[in-house]
Scaffold this active site. Structure first.
Site, PDB file in Angstrom:
ATOM      1  N   LYS A  22       0.834  -1.210   0.000  1.00  0.00           N
ATOM      2  CA  LYS A  22       0.000   0.000   0.000  1.00  0.00           C
ATOM      3  C   LYS A  22       0.860   1.248   0.000  1.00  0.00           C
ATOM      4  CE  LYS A  22      -2.897   2.681   3.206  1.00  0.00           C
ATOM      5  NZ  LYS A  22      -1.923   3.710   3.597  1.00  0.00           N
ATOM      6  N   ASN A  23       1.884   1.283   0.837  1.00  0.00           N
ATOM      7  CA  ASN A  23       2.700   2.486   0.983  1.00  0.00           C
ATOM      8  C   ASN A  23       3.618   2.720  -0.211  1.00  0.00           C
ATOM      9  OD1 ASN A  23       1.561   3.066   3.452  1.00  0.00           O
ATOM     10  ND2 ASN A  23       3.141   2.008   4.614  1.00  0.00           N
ATOM     11  N   CYS A 116      -6.676   8.390   8.439  1.00  0.00           N
ATOM     12  CA  CYS A 116      -6.685   7.996   9.847  1.00  0.00           C
ATOM     13  C   CYS A 116      -6.189   9.136  10.733  1.00  0.00           C
ATOM     14  CB  CYS A 116      -5.788   6.775  10.064  1.00  0.00           C
ATOM     15  SG  CYS A 116      -6.409   5.265   9.324  1.00  0.00           S
ATOM     16  N   ARG A 121       0.323  15.295  11.541  1.00  0.00           N
ATOM     17  CA  ARG A 121       1.264  14.861  10.509  1.00  0.00           C
ATOM     18  C   ARG A 121       1.449  16.063   9.587  1.00  0.00           C
ATOM     19  NH1 ARG A 121       0.219   9.572   6.777  1.00  0.00           N
ATOM     20  NH2 ARG A 121       0.438   8.468   8.729  1.00  0.00           N
ATOM     21  N   ASP A 306       4.134   1.463  11.705  1.00  0.00           N
ATOM     22  CA  ASP A 306       2.923   0.766  11.272  1.00  0.00           C
ATOM     23  C   ASP A 306       2.809  -0.634  11.867  1.00  0.00           C
ATOM     24  OD1 ASP A 306       2.007   2.878   9.845  1.00  0.00           O
ATOM     25  OD2 ASP A 306       2.428   2.065   7.860  1.00  0.00           O
ATOM     26  N   ARG A 398      -8.528   0.037   4.310  1.00  0.00           N
ATOM     27  CA  ARG A 398      -7.631   1.008   3.689  1.00  0.00           C
ATOM     28  C   ARG A 398      -6.253   0.414   3.436  1.00  0.00           C
ATOM     29  NH1 ARG A 398      -6.012   4.942   6.737  1.00  0.00           N
ATOM     30  NH2 ARG A 398      -5.090   5.866   4.892  1.00  0.00           N
TER      31      ARG A 398
END
Length: 418
Positions: A22-23, A116, A121, A306, A398
């Site tokens: 995903k990242n 989220c 951030r 994570d 997600r």
């Protein structure tokens, strides 16, 4: 809203292929906008964030085709420069489109990103970097306008923190810029190297990916390319931690063990047996494991933030006391109250969680507050006696494509209820 009905299991066993990361796929999709051609990305996980990224590309004028886990993007002649608020608010990493859009279209207009709630951030690093590259930044009523009509101007940018997103945005903004840009204290995550490898196939000139010093020599234009997304190291960590907690023996196929070294080291400390090849990781757990002592999250190659919730969930059933320190995000412990509902013994002081292992967890109804915390709740619910309910699984979706299917393939008993 969907939820998971999770039943207690005794062990996990079998083998499973890892999906694309995903990242990695999100910045890769942003990068396809830069090219003047057709790009094909294989091994794309069809996550909600990926689907939002495709919608953003289509809004910018691209034609996107999805076939299984392959996404084809036609970006030739596309110069859209505005991303609407309803798309930006869907995911936190949407800001990564700024570099690509501003570089190709001369202007990028977008609202602040959503996703989220993990605490602040800030995107200050991104905006400061763009100003260093000669951009004009204007912030009006929650909207950001970045003007770069003549392309990025090469310079040296030192990041005060090795931000993954800022590093990616700078690379995207300067790949077709003017002159040479050097990023120092750059993020070193494997996903950065994945982005650079794709861009180099498109014709970019980039050196130093995977180190803290990355050099980008701007080229006039990029062509499309075909590329396979790297395996997801956090999904891998999820399967590994779940197997450690529930006991059993599982093999992950298509894995890169080098991306998982801090996870593997922690699991070995608990007493798990782990074997690796160039493309597999196998774990064996008796279920009678020792506390891992103390770990803290750090930028790569340190322990990934994570994977923190997964480590905490595992620690709840280890023998002894574990200490976990979260150094990246301020508000990443929201899931801990939900773990306590399952019978976990956890004390928190600021960014520190002290976890005393318990003999048994018990069933409960819990609510996912974010992506990785939600996965940790599913993992703990698999170990808990009885039947638990995990709500708000849209957060989990997600970052995991049908997490229940993957875990059920290995012996879990999870039912999605809509």
């Amino acid at each position: 809203m969907s939820c998971f009905k999770v039943n207690h299991i005794n062990k996990l066993k079998g083998s499973i292929w890892l999906p694309g990361a995903k990242n990695s796929v999100l910045p890769l999709l942003a990068a396809t906008f830069l090219s003047e051609g057709v790009s094909v990305l294989h091994n794309c996980p069809m996550l909600s964030d990926v689907l939002i990224s495709i919608k953003i590309l289509e809004h910018l004028g691209c034609r996107c085709e999805v076939s299984g886990n392959t996404v084809t993007v036609h970006s030739e002649g596309c110069y859209g420069d505005d991303i609407p608020e309803y798309l930006m608010r869907e995911m936190r990493s949407s800001i990564v489109f700024m570099g690509a859009v501003a570089a190709k279209s001369g202007t990028a207009s977008m609202s602040l990103p959503g996703g989220c709630e993990l605490g602040p951030r800030p995107i200050d690093l991104h905006l400061d970097a763009f100003e260093r590259l000669g951009s004009e930044i204007e912030c009006i009523g929650g909207k950001i306008i970045c003007r770069m009509p003549n392309g990025a101007v090469g310079t040296e940018i030192h990041l005060s923190f090795p931000s993954v997103g800022a590093t990616e945005n700078i690379i995207l903004a300067t790949a077709t810029g003017n002159g040479t840009t050097v990023i120092t204290n750059a993020a070193r995550e494997p996903e950065i190297a994945d982005l650079c490898d794709f861009l180099k196939l498109c014709g970019a000139k980039i050196e130093g990916a995977g180190t803290d010093r990355i050099t980008i020599i701007g080229v006039k234009k990029l062509k499309g390319a075909e590329y396979t997304v790297m395996p997801d190291r956090i999904v891998a960590a999820t399967y590994l931690c779940a197997t450690a907690a529930c006991s059993g023996k599982v093999q992950l196929k298509g894995a890169n063990p080098n991306h998982l070294l801090p996870i593997i080291s922690t699991l070995k400390d608990t007493g798990c047996e782990i074997e690796t090849t160039d493309s597999t990781v196998s774990i064996s757990s008796s279920g009678k494991l020792e506390a891992f002592g103390s770990i803290s999250t750090q930028p790569y190659p340190g322990f990934p933030t994570d994977a923190g919730p997964l480590a905490v969930a595992l620690a709840t059933v280890l023998f002894g006391t574990s200490i976990f320190i979260e150094n990246i995000f301020d508000s990443r412990f929201k899931y801990i109250d939900e773990l306590r509902r399952l019978g976990a013994s956890i004390k928190t002081v600021g960014r520190v969680a002290i976890i005393s292992g318990v003999k048994k967890l018990h069933s409960a109804e819990v609510v996912a507050m974010d992506l990785r915390g939600g996965a940790a709740l599913v993992m703990a619910a698999m170990k808990a006696e009885g039947t638990s309910l995990v709500k708000n699984v849209h957060y989990i979706d997600r970052g995991y494509y049908k997490l229940e299917d993957g875990l059920n393939l290995l012996g879990a008993d999870i039912i999605r209820i809509d």
